[in-house]
Design a protein around this motif. Structure first.
Motif, PDB file in Angstrom:
ATOM      1  N   HIS A  82      44.904   4.071  67.132  1.00  0.00           N
ATOM      2  CA  HIS A  82      46.267   4.166  66.613  1.00  0.00           C
ATOM      3  C   HIS A  82      47.228   3.462  67.565  1.00  0.00           C
ATOM      4  N   TYR A  83      47.992   2.523  67.027  1.00  0.00           N
ATOM      5  CA  TYR A  83      48.982   1.779  67.801  1.00  0.00           C
ATOM      6  C   TYR A  83      50.351   1.987  67.169  1.00  0.00           C
ATOM      7  N   GLY A  84      51.292   2.484  67.949  1.00  0.00           N
ATOM      8  CA  GLY A  84      52.644   2.691  67.449  1.00  0.00           C
ATOM      9  C   GLY A  84      53.471   1.421  67.521  1.00  0.00           C
ATOM     10  N   VAL A  85      54.264   1.183  66.490  1.00  0.00           N
ATOM     11  CA  VAL A  85      55.132   0.006  66.419  1.00  0.00           C
ATOM     12  C   VAL A  85      56.539   0.481  66.072  1.00  0.00           C
ATOM     13  N   PHE A  86      57.527   0.062  66.838  1.00  0.00           N
ATOM     14  CA  PHE A  86      58.904   0.393  66.506  1.00  0.00           C
ATOM     15  C   PHE A  86      59.311  -0.375  65.257  1.00  0.00           C
ATOM     16  N   GLY A  87      59.754   0.336  64.240  1.00  0.00           N
ATOM     17  CA  GLY A  87      60.161  -0.286  62.996  1.00  0.00           C
ATOM     18  C   GLY A  87      59.874   0.625  61.826  1.00  0.00           C
ATOM     19  N   ARG A  88      59.736   0.011  60.648  1.00  0.00           N
ATOM     20  CA  ARG A  88      59.501   0.818  59.443  1.00  0.00           C
ATOM     21  C   ARG A  88      58.722   0.011  58.403  1.00  0.00           C
ATOM     22  N   LEU A  89      58.031   0.753  57.594  1.00  0.00           N
ATOM     23  CA  LEU A  89      57.361   0.159  56.443  1.00  0.00           C
ATOM     24  C   LEU A  89      58.349   0.201  55.283  1.00  0.00           C
ATOM     25  N   GLU A  90      58.515  -0.911  54.620  1.00  0.00           N
ATOM     26  CA  GLU A  90      59.433  -0.982  53.488  1.00  0.00           C
ATOM     27  C   GLU A  90      58.692  -0.661  52.191  1.00  0.00           C
ATOM     28  N   ALA A  91      57.499  -0.095  52.327  1.00  0.00           N
ATOM     29  CA  ALA A  91      56.649   0.231  51.177  1.00  0.00           C
ATOM     30  C   ALA A  91      55.826   1.461  51.541  1.00  0.00           C
ATOM     31  N   GLU A  92      54.973   1.869  50.619  1.00  0.00           N
ATOM     32  CA  GLU A  92      54.042   2.963  50.888  1.00  0.00           C
ATOM     33  C   GLU A  92      53.017   2.514  51.931  1.00  0.00           C
ATOM     34  N   ASP A  93      52.350   3.480  52.555  1.00  0.00           N
ATOM     35  CA  ASP A  93      51.258   3.151  53.464  1.00  0.00           C
ATOM     36  C   ASP A  93      50.261   2.256  52.737  1.00  0.00           C
TER      37      ASP A  93
END
Length: 134
Positions: A82-93
Motif C-alpha cells: 500500500h502506497y499513499g498518495v496525496f490527492g483524490r480519485l475523481e471516480a470510484e475505486d
C-alpha cells in the motif's frame, strides 16, 4: 496538483508532496517478506517508473501484507503493498493488471498512516518467490 486519466478514471495528485512524505509509517521494513517484496518490485523497471510518476519510492510502502500461498515457509507468497498518495480519485475505486501485477487505486483502503490531508492508495498486488536471504 496534477490530474491524469487512467483507464477512464481521473486521478488528481501532488507528486512532490507524496515524494517528500516520510514518517514512521512508511519507513522500509527489514522483515523477510518485505525484503523479498522490495526486491521483486525493484526488478520491475516499468512498475517502479509507474510508481515514481506519482512521487512514490517503491521502498517506502506504508504497509505490505503478505501470506504464504503454498503454506510452506519461504515459498511462494502473495503480497499487497500500500502506497499513499496525496490527492483524490475523481471516480470510484478501480483496478487493472499491468506490469505483471494487479494495481488498485483505492480511497478507503485500511492501512496505517498519519495523513491529515486528502489522499488515496495505490496498491500493488501479486505473487513472488520468497528466499531466505534476498
Amino acid at each position: 496538483m496534477q490530474t491524469i486519466e487512467i483507464r477512464s478514471a481521473k486521478v488528481t495528485f501532488d507528486k512532490e508532496k507524496t515524494k517528500a512524505y516520510r514518517t514512521a509509517f512508511n519507513q522500509p521494513c527489514d522483515c523477510l517478506y518485505c525484503r523479498n517484496y522490495y526486491r521483486e518490485v525493484g526488478k520491475n523497471a516499468e512498475l517502479v517508473a509507474f510508481l515514481r510518476d506519482f512521487g512514490i519510492d517503491y521502498r517506502h510502502a506504508e504497509e505490505v501484507f503478505s501470506w504464504d500461498v503454498e503454506k510452506k515457509r519461504l515459498s511462494l507468497i502473495h503480497c499487497i503493498g500500500h502506497y499513499g498518495v496525496f490527492g483524490r480519485l475523481e471516480a470510484e475505486d478501480f483496478a487493472f493488471e499491468d506490469f505483471g501485477v494487479k494495481i488498485s487505486f483505492q480511497s478507503n483502503a485500511m492501512a496505517p498512516c498519519d495523513r491529515e490531508e486528502e489522499y488515496f492508495w495505490i496498491c500493488v498486488e501479486g505473487d513472488i518467490s520468497c528466499t531466505a536471504d534476498p
